[in-house]
Design an enzyme around this catalytic site. Structure first.
Site, PDB file in Angstrom:
ATOM      1  N   SER A  28       0.846  -1.224  -0.106  1.00 41.22           N
ATOM      2  CA  SER A  28       0.090   0.149   0.087  1.00 41.22           C
ATOM      3  C   SER A  28       0.731   1.314  -0.152  1.00 41.22           C
ATOM      4  CB  SER A  28      -0.887  -0.007   1.257  1.00 41.22           C
ATOM      5  OG  SER A  28      -1.569   1.269   1.339  1.00 41.22           O
ATOM      6  N   HIS A  62     -14.276  -2.139  -1.884  1.00 43.18           N
ATOM      7  CA  HIS A  62     -13.257  -1.728  -0.713  1.00 43.18           C
ATOM      8  C   HIS A  62     -13.462  -2.133   0.469  1.00 43.18           C
ATOM      9  CE1 HIS A  62     -10.063   1.155  -0.505  1.00 43.18           C
ATOM     10  NE2 HIS A  62      -9.725   1.213   0.648  1.00 43.18           N
ATOM     11  N   GLY A  73      -7.880  -9.771   1.857  1.00 40.48           N
ATOM     12  CA  GLY A  73      -7.631  -8.713   2.711  1.00 40.48           C
ATOM     13  C   GLY A  73      -7.534  -8.918   4.128  1.00 40.48           C
ATOM     14  N   ARG A  74      -8.842  -8.786   4.772  1.00 33.92           N
ATOM     15  CA  ARG A  74      -8.862  -9.090   6.574  1.00 33.92           C
ATOM     16  C   ARG A  74      -8.418 -10.270   6.776  1.00 33.92           C
ATOM     17  NH1 ARG A  74     -13.745  -5.966   4.992  1.00 33.92           N
ATOM     18  NH2 ARG A  74     -13.907  -3.921   6.176  1.00 33.92           N
ATOM     19  N   GLY A 104     -14.849  -9.780   1.105  1.00 36.49           N
ATOM     20  CA  GLY A 104     -15.644 -10.586   1.486  1.00 36.49           C
ATOM     21  C   GLY A 104     -15.248 -11.970   1.321  1.00 36.49           C
ATOM     22  N   THR A 155      -5.787   2.531  -6.930  1.00 37.08           N
ATOM     23  CA  THR A 155      -6.905   2.527  -6.070  1.00 37.08           C
ATOM     24  C   THR A 155      -7.927   3.591  -6.593  1.00 37.08           C
ATOM     25  OG1 THR A 155      -6.080   1.080  -4.399  1.00 37.08           O
ATOM     26  CG2 THR A 155      -8.202   2.306  -3.985  1.00 37.08           C
ATOM     27  N   LYS A 195      -8.266  -0.693  -9.567  1.00 35.40           N
ATOM     28  CA  LYS A 195      -8.981  -1.347  -8.652  1.00 35.40           C
ATOM     29  C   LYS A 195     -10.026  -0.603  -7.637  1.00 35.40           C
ATOM     30  CE  LYS A 195      -8.099  -3.119  -3.702  1.00 35.40           C
ATOM     31  NZ  LYS A 195      -9.122  -2.505  -3.109  1.00 35.40           N
ATOM     32  N   GLN A 201       0.533  -0.760  -4.835  1.00 37.85           N
ATOM     33  CA  GLN A 201      -0.602  -0.153  -5.057  1.00 37.85           C
ATOM     34  C   GLN A 201      -0.708   1.689  -4.790  1.00 37.85           C
ATOM     35  OE1 GLN A 201      -2.139   1.726  -1.969  1.00 37.85           O
ATOM     36  NE2 GLN A 201      -4.075   2.221  -2.712  1.00 37.85           N
ATOM     37  N   TYR A 208      -2.484   5.467  -4.433  1.00 37.21           N
ATOM     38  CA  TYR A 208      -3.286   6.506  -4.080  1.00 37.21           C
ATOM     39  C   TYR A 208      -3.334   7.752  -5.095  1.00 37.21           C
ATOM     40  CZ  TYR A 208      -5.887   3.719  -0.419  1.00 37.21           C
ATOM     41  OH  TYR A 208      -6.625   2.673   0.215  1.00 37.21           O
ATOM     42  N   ARG A 235     -16.031  -0.636   2.654  1.00 37.86           N
ATOM     43  CA  ARG A 235     -15.407   0.606   3.561  1.00 37.86           C
ATOM     44  C   ARG A 235     -15.714   1.755   2.807  1.00 37.86           C
ATOM     45  NH1 ARG A 235     -11.810  -1.210   7.665  1.00 37.86           N
ATOM     46  NH2 ARG A 235     -10.272   0.483   7.468  1.00 37.86           N
ATOM     47  N   ASP A 277     -12.370  -8.640  -4.862  1.00 41.15           N
ATOM     48  CA  ASP A 277     -12.037  -8.747  -3.713  1.00 41.15           C
ATOM     49  C   ASP A 277     -13.275  -8.368  -2.930  1.00 41.15           C
ATOM     50  OD1 ASP A 277     -12.467  -5.929  -3.280  1.00 41.15           O
ATOM     51  OD2 ASP A 277     -10.167  -5.613  -2.925  1.00 41.15           O
ATOM     52  N   ARG A 281     -13.646 -15.364   2.123  1.00 43.26           N
ATOM     53  CA  ARG A 281     -13.084 -16.163   3.344  1.00 43.26           C
ATOM     54  C   ARG A 281     -12.920 -17.455   3.324  1.00 43.26           C
ATOM     55  NH1 ARG A 281     -12.749 -11.378   3.735  1.00 43.26           N
ATOM     56  NH2 ARG A 281     -13.886  -9.917   5.350  1.00 43.26           N
ATOM     57  N   ARG A 330     -16.688   5.939   8.222  1.00 41.77           N
ATOM     58  CA  ARG A 330     -16.620   4.778   9.137  1.00 41.77           C
ATOM     59  C   ARG A 330     -17.022   5.073  10.553  1.00 41.77           C
ATOM     60  NH1 ARG A 330     -11.241   3.033   6.041  1.00 41.77           N
ATOM     61  NH2 ARG A 330     -11.855   3.360   3.728  1.00 41.77           N
TER      62      ARG A 330
END
Length: 375
Positions: free
Chosen positions: A119, A268, A322-323, A301, A167, A244, A139, A141, A271, A299, A303, A176
């Site tokens: 990132s 995202h 990701g997470r 969700g 991105t 992305k 990545q 920004y 988010r 991407d 899992r 958030r």
């Protein structure tokens, strides 16, 4: 502030058998505000929830009597060879989760033989992460300082990055609510390593009922980023270019026309715009729109290995994770990240075998049922 999540597991600790085991471990280890920063979405988190609901609504129709002894999960993503059709998604400030941060996560990616996306706002510098030896993408920004943009692109090239990922869905940071309620502020020891010596004074400054990270983003990022700027980036480098944050097929078509080598169908991780569609729901539109002219990744969700197979069956060339990587990182550093990716590989191998697919090409021929309709 994170606890010391990189410590070795206790002798009696149960080895994780799915990524949710690591989610539970991370939730127990991390300070509540850090956990909210990782786990939360924007607004009412309707899109965050929709990502899982939509993936679970995709049923795979298996083939039988395929005569397969073992499966091949190998992929080639943007010219990068990978043991799985996935890359580790770009995620900010990973030293919040483990002292080694992105370096440890990249070590886990190296062990799993998959690309690691660095990132722009990582807490370890691109050069520090490159020392690990993992296959890297960078990545980007869109920053207000175009000179700094050029510098970052050159650094990515010099560090041996194999792709540049832009991105495009963060003109501003989504609202958030967890971070606002927590008045989330980065601790002083967290660096924005790729943007030094500018520092992170805004992200370190406490603001009542505000997120300091969002405040820093509004200062550093240029919300007027447009397609002409994508054209400028395309002209700056010969690296494969990934766009992305695409959900509308019209945007995917424009990305291809301007020279993108891949698009990532992404909201995202829920988010940004709350109320945006689940990524997997938008995936078939985008696949149809690009018509094989570029690779399509997805991407938000993902899992499990079954989720990866769902994306492949709907036309994706691969996914970003990701997470779950952050859960593994906070639990056991590089070892935890490697565990997450190993679990996903085992699950994908088994899902391929159970669906009668010897490899990823066969997976793309599977039929699906989505919300009761034939896919």
């Amino acid at each position: 502030m994170a606890q010391q999540p990189g410590a070795q597991a206790d002798a009696g600790e149960t080895r994780p058998v799915c990524v949710d085991d690591l989610r539970q471990s991370a939730a127990a280890r991390l300070a509540p505000a850090v956990w909210d920063f990782v786990a939360g979405g924007s607004g009412t988190e309707s899109t965050l929830d929709a990502n899982r609901t939509a993936l679970d609504s995709v049923s795979l129709v298996p083939r039988v009597l395929a005569g397969i002894e073992k499966t091949d999960t190998g992929a080639r993503l943007l010219g990068t060879s990978a043991a799985l059709p996935l890359a580790v998604a770009p995620m900010a400030y990973q030293c919040l989760l483990h002292p080694e941060g992105e370096r440890a996560a990249a070590q886990g990616a190296l062990a799993a033989q998959v690309p690691f996306v660095v990132s722009t706002i990582s807490s370890r510098s691109l050069e520090e992460i490159a020392e690990v030896g993992a296959p890297l993408w960078f990545q980007l920004y869109w920053l207000r300082d175009r000179g700094r943009m050029t510098e970052l692109i050159r650094r990515a090239e010099q560090a041996g990055c194999q792709a540049l990922m832009v991105t495009v869905d963060v003109p501003i940071m989504g609202r958030r609510l967890r971070d606002l309620r927590n008045e989330f502020t980065l601790p002083d020891w967290i660096r924005c390593a790729n943007l030094e010596p500018d520092g992170l004074s805004a992200a370190h400054a406490h603001r009542p009922s505000e997120s300091a990270v969002a405040a820093h983003t509004s200062i550093a990022f240029d919300s007027t980023f447009g397609w002409s700027d994508v054209e400028w980036i395309r002209a700056q480098t010969r690296l494969p270019l990934v766009i992305k944050g695409v959900l509308d097929p019209r945007d995917a078509e424009t990305a291809v026309r301007l020279g993108a080598d891949a698009v990532v169908v992404s909201n995202h991780g829920g988010r940004q715009l709350d109320g945006a569609p689940a990524s997997v729901s938008a995936l078939p539109w985008v696949v149809e729109a690009v018509g094989g002219q570029c690779q399509v990744l997805m991407d938000s969700g993902v899992r499990s290995g079954t989720d990866i197979l769902r994306a492949l069956a709907l036309g994706a060339d691969g996914v970003l994770i990701g997470r779950p990587v952050l859960w593994g990182l906070s639990t056991a550093g590089a070892r935890g990240v490697a565990q997450v990716l190993s679990i996903l590989r085992t699950e994908l191998e088994e899902a391929l075998l159970l669906s009668g697919c010897a490899d990823l090409e066969a997976a793309r021929t599977l039929r699906t049922l989505v919300a009761g309709a034939r896919g």
